[in-house]
Scaffold this active site. Structure first.
Site, PDB file in Angstrom:
ATOM      1  N   ASP A 175     -32.993  -9.638  14.382  1.00 37.50           N
ATOM      2  CA  ASP A 175     -32.513  -9.245  15.711  1.00 37.50           C
ATOM      3  C   ASP A 175     -33.357  -8.072  16.202  1.00 37.50           C
ATOM      4  OD1 ASP A 175     -31.021  -9.140  17.975  1.00 37.50           O
ATOM      5  OD2 ASP A 175     -29.236  -8.263  17.057  1.00 37.50           O
ATOM      6  N   GLU A 209     -34.459 -14.862  26.425  1.00 38.16           N
ATOM      7  CA  GLU A 209     -33.260 -14.850  27.266  1.00 38.16           C
ATOM      8  C   GLU A 209     -33.567 -14.953  28.760  1.00 38.16           C
ATOM      9  OE1 GLU A 209     -28.931 -12.684  27.239  1.00 38.16           O
ATOM     10  OE2 GLU A 209     -30.417 -12.388  25.657  1.00 38.16           O
ATOM     11  N   LYS A 264     -32.104 -18.430  25.671  1.00 37.98           N
ATOM     12  CA  LYS A 264     -30.823 -17.732  25.542  1.00 37.98           C
ATOM     13  C   LYS A 264     -30.123 -17.655  26.889  1.00 37.98           C
ATOM     14  CE  LYS A 264     -30.042 -14.192  22.806  1.00 37.98           C
ATOM     15  NZ  LYS A 264     -30.173 -12.853  22.154  1.00 37.98           N
ATOM     16  N   THR A 288     -25.331 -17.042  24.059  1.00 41.22           N
ATOM     17  CA  THR A 288     -25.073 -15.697  23.560  1.00 41.22           C
ATOM     18  C   THR A 288     -23.880 -15.071  24.288  1.00 41.22           C
ATOM     19  OG1 THR A 288     -26.147 -13.578  23.106  1.00 41.22           O
ATOM     20  CG2 THR A 288     -26.705 -14.643  25.180  1.00 41.22           C
ATOM     21  N   PHE A 316     -20.490 -12.687  18.804  1.00 34.97           N
ATOM     22  CA  PHE A 316     -20.808 -11.263  18.640  1.00 34.97           C
ATOM     23  C   PHE A 316     -19.746 -10.534  17.817  1.00 34.97           C
ATOM     24  CE2 PHE A 316     -24.105  -9.879  21.996  1.00 34.97           C
ATOM     25  CZ  PHE A 316     -24.871 -10.994  21.732  1.00 34.97           C
TER      26      PHE A 316
END
Length: 316
Positions: free
Chosen positions: A16, A95, A131, A155, A177
């Site tokens: 990440d 993303e 994303k 996400t 998350f």
């Protein structure tokens, strides 16, 4: 064997981060980025070349100032992704602008543009995950994009309704998350005496994992946003886990043995009838935490996108 090595036996590890040094050090399968990580990356002196190249690209393609900012931002996203792909064997997650999160058609167009930019530089779409925030609109966009072999990573996923809708739309991968769910419960004083085994973020992913595996959904579950290694170890066996360099280092330095926690079932059930849009919105709305954290996440990613555009604007 340290905990990171042991974890890799149960779960695919994803970095990440946009930091090349960390990616080289921990040798993950995949890597994920987001607007916050991209912004952090371009502020580093060694990444100035990506900014300059993006500005040059934007000016060459011309158009309004707004179009140039958009093109430069997309160029940075793709070029950083290509750089990271040199050091990993798997996927890079790139993303889409969070400000498009409630517009299915715009998300589809942006995703196709990003994939085209990758392919123009020789990168197969098979190595890129787009994303998108796990709104209804983005889930439907991901469903359509998969028909063109463009795979997505949904996400900012906080509710079971989001997870279920993603599976029912045959989304490629979701990122629930963990840490942000935990943060919300702490901020509301809903966790008085912390127990790792009762961590609401961990519990949420376990519920999703058991539901997916029991009904034989193919959507990949990638736990994300961790606050400590205990959360990570309690999800050992999850399909994928995306972990920050700080926690990767902590796992590497720890030799305490642990057992795999998530194990798929051997008996499967027929999946339930898919949620309608109305049912999805109602079910998601029942989860106060998920409603707040999804909107907060979209807003914050949007703010970071604006900050990136402000940096670019000064150079155009």
């Amino acid at each position: 064997m340290n905990q990171l090595e042991l974890l890799k036996k149960f779960t695919i590890i994803v970095a990440d981060t946009s930091e090349i040094n960390s990616i080289c050090k921990y040798k993950p399968q995949d890597a994920t980025t987001n607007p916050s990580l991209i912004l952090k990356a371009v502020e580093l002196k060694e990444n100035r070349k990506f900014l300059n190249k993006a500005v040059e690209y934007a000016k060459k393609n011309g158009g309004s100032k707004k179009n140039q900012l958009t093109n430069a931002s997309d160029k940075i996203l793709v070029d950083l992704g290509i750089e990271i792909l040199k050091y990993i064997p798997g996927y890079i997650s790139s993303e889409v602008d969070a400000r498009l999160s409630f517009n299915t058609e715009e998300c589809i167009l942006k995703a196709k543009k990003i994939i085209q930019m990758y392919e123009e530089q020789g990168i197969s779409r098979k190595r890129v995950l787009i994303k998108l925030a796990a709104t209804w609109e983005c889930i439907k966009a991901a469903e359509e994009l998969k028909k063109d072999n463009i795979f997505c990573n949904l996400t900012l996923l906080f509710s079971f309704a989001q997870a279920r809708a993603c599976a029912e739309s045959n989304v490629f991968l979701i990122s629930p998350f963990v840490g942000r769910i935990y943060d919300w419960y702490v901020s509301k004083n809903l966790i008085s005496t912390f127990s790792y085994n009762e961590d609401p973020g961990v519990t949420s992913v376990c519920k999703i994992y058991n539901f997916y595996k029991k009904h034989n959904y193919k959507t990949i579950i990638m736990g994300a946003s961790f606050r400590n290694i205990q959360q990570i170890l309690l999800l050992s066996g999850c399909d994928r886990l995306t972990i920050s360099p700080v926690l990767l280092k902590e796992l590497e330095l720890n030799n305490t043995v642990f057992n795999r926690k998530l194990i798929p079932p051997t008996i499967f059930l027929e999946p339930p009838r898919p949620l309608t849009e109305d049912e999805f919105r109602w079910e998601h709305n029942q989860d106060e935490m998920a409603v707040q954290k999804l909107s907060e996440g979209i807003r914050n990613f949007g703010k970071d996108q604006l900050l990136l555009e402000q940096i670019i604007s000064k150079l155009i």
